[in-house]
Design a protein around this motif. Structure first.
Motif, PDB file in Angstrom:
ATOM      1  N   UNK A  81       3.233  -7.693  -2.803  1.00  0.00           N
ATOM      2  CA  UNK A  81       3.055  -8.818  -3.723  1.00  0.00           C
ATOM      3  C   UNK A  81       3.777  -8.610  -5.053  1.00  0.00           C
ATOM      4  N   UNK A  82       4.031  -7.352  -5.398  1.00  0.00           N
ATOM      5  CA  UNK A  82       4.654  -7.044  -6.679  1.00  0.00           C
ATOM      6  C   UNK A  82       5.786  -6.045  -6.462  1.00  0.00           C
ATOM      7  N   UNK A  83       6.957  -6.524  -6.032  1.00  0.00           N
ATOM      8  CA  UNK A  83       8.074  -5.609  -5.782  1.00  0.00           C
ATOM      9  C   UNK A  83       8.420  -4.798  -7.038  1.00  0.00           C
ATOM     10  N   UNK A  84       8.655  -3.525  -6.832  1.00  0.00           N
ATOM     11  CA  UNK A  84       9.020  -2.639  -7.928  1.00  0.00           C
ATOM     12  C   UNK A  84       7.832  -2.073  -8.689  1.00  0.00           C
ATOM     13  N   UNK A  85       6.650  -2.593  -8.441  1.00  0.00           N
ATOM     14  CA  UNK A  85       5.463  -2.097  -9.142  1.00  0.00           C
ATOM     15  C   UNK A  85       5.043  -0.755  -8.554  1.00  0.00           C
ATOM     16  N   UNK A  86       4.556   0.110  -9.420  1.00  0.00           N
ATOM     17  CA  UNK A  86       4.064   1.414  -8.974  1.00  0.00           C
ATOM     18  C   UNK A  86       2.606   1.262  -8.568  1.00  0.00           C
ATOM     19  N   UNK A  87       2.274   1.742  -7.403  1.00  0.00           N
ATOM     20  CA  UNK A  87       0.910   1.695  -6.900  1.00  0.00           C
ATOM     21  C   UNK A  87       0.241   3.032  -7.177  1.00  0.00           C
ATOM     22  N   UNK A  88      -1.060   3.005  -7.344  1.00  0.00           N
ATOM     23  CA  UNK A  88      -1.810   4.243  -7.501  1.00  0.00           C
ATOM     24  C   UNK A  88      -2.821   4.364  -6.378  1.00  0.00           C
ATOM     25  N   UNK A  89      -3.234   5.602  -6.143  1.00  0.00           N
ATOM     26  CA  UNK A  89      -4.288   5.885  -5.176  1.00  0.00           C
ATOM     27  C   UNK A  89      -5.461   6.418  -5.969  1.00  0.00           C
ATOM     28  N   UNK A  90      -6.610   5.829  -5.765  1.00  0.00           N
ATOM     29  CA  UNK A  90      -7.813   6.290  -6.446  1.00  0.00           C
ATOM     30  C   UNK A  90      -8.354   7.563  -5.818  1.00  0.00           C
ATOM     31  N   UNK A  91      -9.040   8.313  -6.629  1.00  0.00           N
ATOM     32  CA  UNK A  91      -9.651   9.561  -6.169  1.00  0.00           C
ATOM     33  C   UNK A  91     -10.530   9.338  -4.928  1.00  0.00           C
ATOM     34  N   UNK A  92     -11.228   8.213  -4.897  1.00  0.00           N
ATOM     35  CA  UNK A  92     -12.114   7.933  -3.768  1.00  0.00           C
ATOM     36  C   UNK A  92     -11.354   7.776  -2.454  1.00  0.00           C
ATOM     37  N   UNK A  93     -10.105   7.289  -2.530  1.00  0.00           N
ATOM     38  CA  UNK A  93      -9.287   7.141  -1.324  1.00  0.00           C
ATOM     39  C   UNK A  93      -8.877   8.494  -0.738  1.00  0.00           C
ATOM     40  N   UNK A  94      -8.951   9.539  -1.555  1.00  0.00           N
ATOM     41  CA  UNK A  94      -8.539  10.870  -1.102  1.00  0.00           C
ATOM     42  C   UNK A  94      -9.717  11.713  -0.597  1.00  0.00           C
ATOM     43  N   UNK A  95     -10.914  11.219  -0.787  1.00  0.00           N
ATOM     44  CA  UNK A  95     -12.088  11.968  -0.317  1.00  0.00           C
ATOM     45  C   UNK A  95     -12.040  12.110   1.203  1.00  0.00           C
ATOM     46  N   UNK A  96     -12.541  13.207   1.674  1.00  0.00           N
ATOM     47  CA  UNK A  96     -12.600  13.496   3.114  1.00  0.00           C
ATOM     48  C   UNK A  96     -11.220  13.644   3.750  1.00  0.00           C
ATOM     49  N   UNK A  97     -10.203  13.895   2.937  1.00  0.00           N
ATOM     50  CA  UNK A  97      -8.864  14.187   3.447  1.00  0.00           C
ATOM     51  C   UNK A  97      -8.515  15.614   3.063  1.00  0.00           C
TER      52      UNK A  97
END
Length: 140
Positions: A64-80
């Motif tokens: 939806x937003x070409x060129x925009x930087x995306x972030x990953x939240x800490x919660x998305x990394x849990x259990x990985x």
């Protein structure tokens, strides 16, 4: 006990948990020096969760937003499984290893897309160096 707790000089102060085996700090002399009243005793080190940032930059793109930087939240990394890559663009051995790591990450991510992540922890001295170097990586 000195060998068990790595006391290689004196004075040396080690704080262990009530179980007697979990080392809370082997830098007790320094802890007492900065906290002589013991306000932070028993000087437990911060947990990984306390140290890790709430968000990290991601290589994923937002349609939806070409060129925009995306972030990953800490919660998305849990259990990985999480790998932290400490590196910098000004470090020649790092520059040699990063392409190898990027290729390995890409192959492994194709085989195991959801159970791990690799996060770049920058020691770059400026934003331009970070941006250039991070741009060469295939991982966060």
């Amino acid at each position: 006990l000195a060998t068990q707790f790595g006391a290689q000089g004196i004075p040396h102060l080690v704080a262990v948990d009530a179980d007697g085996t979990t080392v809370l700090t082997d830098e007790g002399v320094q802890e007492v020096a900065v906290d002589p009243d013991g306000d932070n005793f028993p000087w437990r080190p911060p947990t990984f969760d306390e140290l890790f940032p709430d968000h990290v930059l991601s290589k994923a793109t937002d349609a939806d937003t070409p060129g925009a930087v995306r972030t990953i939240g800490k919660d998305e990394l849990r259990d990985k499984h999480l790998m932290l890559y400490f590196s910098a663009h000004w470090c020649p051995p790092c520059r040699a290893f990063t392409p190898v790591l990027s290729e390995a990450y890409t192959r492994l991510k194709a085989e195991r897309p959801g159970d791990f992540e690799l996060v770049f922890v920058s020691s770059d001295r400026d934003q331009a160096g970070f941006d250039e170097y991070w741009g060469e990586m295939t991982f966060c």
